[in-house]
Design an enzyme around this catalytic site. Structure first.
Site, mmCIF file in Angstrom:
data_model
loop_
_atom_site.group_PDB
_atom_site.id
_atom_site.type_symbol
_atom_site.label_atom_id
_atom_site.label_comp_id
_atom_site.label_asym_id
_atom_site.label_seq_id
_atom_site.Cartn_x
_atom_site.Cartn_y
_atom_site.Cartn_z
ATOM 1 N N CYS A 94 0.825 -1.202 0.000
ATOM 2 C CA CYS A 94 0.000 0.000 0.000
ATOM 3 C C CYS A 94 0.865 1.262 0.000
ATOM 4 C CB CYS A 94 -0.986 -0.048 1.168
ATOM 5 S SG CYS A 94 -2.450 0.993 0.931
ATOM 6 N N HIS A 191 -3.566 -5.989 1.605
ATOM 7 C CA HIS A 191 -3.372 -6.252 3.023
ATOM 8 C C HIS A 191 -3.927 -7.647 3.292
ATOM 9 C CE1 HIS A 191 -2.360 -2.041 3.886
ATOM 10 N NE2 HIS A 191 -3.392 -1.682 3.134
#
EC number: 6.3.5.13
Length: 239
Positions: A94, A191
């Site tokens: 991310c 994630h």
């Protein structure tokens, strides 16, 4: 497998650590030790110099302010660039993925990235939140990507980098591709944590770090159950 320790560094846990990304560190260490590889782990805060002699470096997700500060400190430190030059593995998630590129946006301002991957990130028309899946580049020999995304960025790849996967669910980089890789550097928006949901991806990073083509298999029953459950949920349109 080896008497030498595998050295893993988690970069700036005080700045970049969201959505359980520390789990990637735990998964790598556990999977190495299960195969008899000694592991040394260092969690290096942003006010400390970054060692440049480790085997694997992990960068997690974070909010805009910490992401921008992390990029500034990594650029000033130079340790990660020296590590990449000597062949270390880097895995960014991310915000950590974005800062590996040439630029990204934080709080409306364009920020300089580390320029380790040929990509740049900006803001998308909406936030990407939910399950993320994709068919991973077959050259990597890894099954379909499974993860969870929560980001407002869109990432554009240059010719010097390859997409990690073609999106089958979610947004990823741009709704078509997800993540990027070059050499021993790999980034993703996933994630979950990513390496818990994708044990074969964890083993890929370990193989790169250890310089081997294969690793002894492990019992991944629980990981495969999770992957199967999430795949079924995505197919049914459930969150």
């Amino acid at each position: 497998m080896s008497t030498e320790s595998l050295r893993i560094v988690w970069i700036y846990p005080d700045l970049l650590s969201t959505y359980g990304d520390r789990g990637n560190l735990l998964i790598l260490a556990r999977r190495a030790m299960q195969r008899g590889v000694p592991v040394e782990v260092a969690e290096v805060r942003s006010d400390h110099p970054l060692p440049h002699s480790a085997d694997i470096y992990l960068i997690g997700g974070g909010e805009d302010g910490p992401q921008a500060l992390g990029a500034q400190r990594l650029l000033a430190d130079g340790g990660l660039h020296r590590a990449v030059a000597r062949g270390s593995v880097v895995f960014g998630v991310c915000a950590g993925y974005q800062l590996l590129g040439t630029s990204f946006f934080a709080k409306g301002a364009k920020c300089a990235g580390l320029e380790l991957l040929d990509l740049q990130s900006d803001r998308g028309p909406s936030r990407a939140v939910g399950e993320l899946a994709g068919d991973i580049d077959p050259r990597l020999g890894v099954p379909q990507l499974s993860g969870f995304e929560n980001h407002g960025g869109r990432t554009h790849l240059g010719p010097g980098v390859s997409p990690l996967a073609r999106v089958t669910a979610g947004v990823g980089n741009d709704g078509t591709y997800e993540g990027a890789w070059r050499g021993k550097l790999l980034g993703t928006y996933a994630h979950g944590p990513a390496l818990a949901r994708n044990p074969a991806l964890a083993d890929l990073l370990l193989r790169w770090a250890l310089g081997v083509n294969n690793l002894p298999p492990l019992n991944d029953t629980w990981a495969e159950r999770l992957r199967s459950e999430r795949k079924t949920a995505v197919a049914a349109g459930r969150p």
